[in-house]
Design a protein around this motif. Structure first.
Motif, PDB file in Angstrom:
ATOM      1  N   VAL A  61       0.850  -1.205   0.000  1.00  0.00           N
ATOM      2  CA  VAL A  61       0.000   0.000   0.000  1.00  0.00           C
ATOM      3  C   VAL A  61       0.883   1.252   0.000  1.00  0.00           C
ATOM      4  N   GLY A  62       1.974   1.207   0.775  1.00  0.00           N
ATOM      5  CA  GLY A  62       2.895   2.345   0.789  1.00  0.00           C
ATOM      6  C   GLY A  62       3.481   2.596  -0.603  1.00  0.00           C
ATOM      7  N   ILE A  63       3.819   1.518  -1.302  1.00  0.00           N
ATOM      8  CA  ILE A  63       4.364   1.667  -2.665  1.00  0.00           C
ATOM      9  C   ILE A  63       3.327   2.377  -3.547  1.00  0.00           C
ATOM     10  N   ALA A  64       2.075   1.916  -3.479  1.00  0.00           N
ATOM     11  CA  ALA A  64       1.014   2.531  -4.299  1.00  0.00           C
ATOM     12  C   ALA A  64       0.864   4.012  -3.953  1.00  0.00           C
ATOM     13  N   ASP A  65       0.944   4.306  -2.658  1.00  0.00           N
ATOM     14  CA  ASP A  65       0.836   5.692  -2.197  1.00  0.00           C
ATOM     15  C   ASP A  65       1.990   6.534  -2.747  1.00  0.00           C
ATOM     16  N   GLY A  66       3.208   5.969  -2.648  1.00  0.00           N
ATOM     17  CA  GLY A  66       4.391   6.693  -3.110  1.00  0.00           C
ATOM     18  C   GLY A  66       4.353   6.966  -4.601  1.00  0.00           C
ATOM     19  N   ASN A 115       4.661   0.889   6.071  1.00  0.00           N
ATOM     20  CA  ASN A 115       3.991   1.752   5.115  1.00  0.00           C
ATOM     21  C   ASN A 115       4.962   2.835   4.599  1.00  0.00           C
ATOM     22  N   THR A 116       5.735   3.404   5.518  1.00  0.00           N
ATOM     23  CA  THR A 116       6.698   4.452   5.147  1.00  0.00           C
ATOM     24  C   THR A 116       7.768   3.900   4.202  1.00  0.00           C
ATOM     25  N   ALA A 117       8.275   2.693   4.529  1.00  0.00           N
ATOM     26  CA  ALA A 117       9.299   2.082   3.663  1.00  0.00           C
ATOM     27  C   ALA A 117       8.734   1.879   2.260  1.00  0.00           C
ATOM     28  N   GLY A 118       7.483   1.408   2.190  1.00  0.00           N
ATOM     29  CA  GLY A 118       6.840   1.212   0.894  1.00  0.00           C
ATOM     30  C   GLY A 118       6.706   2.527   0.138  1.00  0.00           C
ATOM     31  N   ARG A 119       6.307   3.566   0.853  1.00  0.00           N
ATOM     32  CA  ARG A 119       6.117   4.866   0.200  1.00  0.00           C
ATOM     33  C   ARG A 119       7.429   5.357  -0.420  1.00  0.00           C
TER      34      ARG A 119
END
Ligand SMILES: NC(=O)c1ccc[n+]([C@@H]2O[C@H](COP(=O)([O-])OP(=O)(O)OC[C@H]3O[C@@H](n4cnc5c(N)ncnc54)[C@H](O)[C@@H]3O)[C@@H](O)[C@H]2O)c1
Ligand SMILES: O=P(O)(O)OC[C@H](O)CO
Length: 360
Positions: free
Chosen positions: A225-230, A284-288
């Motif tokens: 989800v973080g990746i999608a957000d980023g 989540n932050t790492a993904g973003r």
């Protein structure tokens, strides 16, 4: 005194670490918590706020001194006041002596080596509680399994705590629930009783596998989800990943013996929502950061706290393969981490290789 105040100057720390006689009830439960990061300190605080006499083990002497002398842990919980019945020490012997319950909150990959250090000094017959949400690289073992094998204790003595538990919110006394799981209901109840206070409610179950895997797997979906957000994708993409992620983590956990209802409880869906929605989440932050185009090594360099999901991806995919569980979202996260998938390509529509429409 409020639990939250602006940062202030600390008084000078004395060289000798004092353990003052704080305001402790004579019949208070004596609890040891190992690991003075954000979760270990927060959990120690909530146990102390529930009336227990808590001693926290910090690796670094200066952190132990700060906690005991100024009731702060400014590295991990800036602005939070800790209660006087929570003290800290850097000696494992001092922390464990006389403990009636022992809680563990170190990074998952360091658990085994830490257990080596305490094997001979853990008080006999007391509950050992895992607060961690990772699996061991190399063995794929859950934390309760590592504890059972390293300490040679009966699984009935071991409990795990999991749920939607972002440390800083709980440190600020925001109302929250968790679940305590043990193969022994008696152990779960004893741990839940100590881990309940006016702002933190602990439920119990006997599904250790589901409760532990819920905490591990939601981290991986939160990275997605973080990746999608980023990347800049919106709510539809994230909700699709969360929903399909819940299917994925349920299939996986059930294949390993979890009860399906655990995955729709606090340790499954509850934690999935909290971790996927919050900017406080390290996963989540790492993904973003990955979604914004940073390479894995750059993300690691930027993170100063533990993002367990990054270490769990590999072992979880190996375990999934062993039981024939299809985990398309987690597999895409692995490919973003190793640089073989552009973050913009990560999406729930890649959930199947088939051209045929699939059942939901
Ligand atoms: N922070 C949260 O909101 C939260 C909530 C629930 C569960 N958890 C879980 O709790 C566990 C601990 O996470 P955290 O948030 O406290 O991490 P953190 O990064 O905030 O703190 C980790 C702590 O472990 C110490 N540490 C690092 N390497 C160590 C080693 N080799 N041996 C001993 N100690 C070592 C660090 O000094 C630090 O005190 C993780 O499994 C995490 O998933 C965290
Ligand atoms: O900050 P994270 O991503 O490790 O998540 C913290 C907790 O596990 C949320 O329940």
């Amino acid at each position: 005194m409020s639990d939250v105040t602006p940062a202030r100057e600390h008084p000078p720390l004395t060289e000798a670490l004092r353990l003052p006689l704080a305001q402790i009830e004579p019949d208070a439960l004596r609890i040891a918590v190992l690991g003075a990061g954000s979760w270990g300190t927060t959990f120690a605080k909530l146990l102390a706020d529930g009336g227990s006499d808590v001693v926290l083990w910090a690796r670094r002497r200066e952190v132990a001194q700060e906690i005991t002398e100024t009731h702060r842990n400014s590295d991990y919980l800036p602005g939070i006041n800790l209660p006087p019945n929570l003290r800290a020490h850097d000696s494992l012997e001092r922390v464990l002596a006389g403990a009636q319950q022992v809680y563990l909150s170190v990074p998952s990959q360091s658990l085994r080596s830490n257990l080596h250090s305490i094997r001979d000094i853990v008080p006999p017959d007391v509950p050992i509680v895992s607060l961690m949400k990772g699996v061991e690289r190399g063995t794929g073992r859950r934390m309760s399994e590592v504890i059972a094998s390293e300490l040679q204790v009966d699984p009935d003595r071991i409990a795990v705590v999991s749920g939607p538990n972002l440390a800083l919110e709980i440190a600020k006394r925001q109302p929250t629930a968790a679940v305590v799981a043990s193969s022994s209901r008696e152990t779960a109840v004893a741990v839940a009783a100590a881990s309940t206070n006016e702002y933190f409610a602990s439920f119990v179950n006997t599904d250790v596998i589901g409760t532990e895997f819920g905490g591990v797997l939601k981290n991986l979906i939160a990275v997605a989800v973080g990746i999608a957000d980023g990347v800049g994708y919106g709510e539809n993409t994230k909700a699709s990943i969360i929903t399909r992620g819940l299917v994925e983590l349920t299939h996986f956990a059930v294949a390993y013996g979890a009860r399906p209802e655990t995955m729709s409880g606090l340790a499954g869906l509850g934690d999935l929502i909290a971790t996927c929605e919050s900017k406080l989440s390290r996963n989540n932050t790492a993904g973003r950061l990955l979604g914004q185009g940073y390479a894995f090594t750059e993300v690691i360099a930027q993170m100063n706290q533990t993002a367990e999901g990054l270490s769990s991806v590999g072992p979880i995919l190996e375990l999934a393969c062993q039981r024939g569980v299809h985990m398309p979202i987690v597999a895409q996260v692995a490919r973003v981490l190793d640089g073989t998938l552009d973050p913009r390509e990560l999406a729930p529509h890649l959930a199947t290789d088939s051209d045929e429409p699939q059942g939901e």
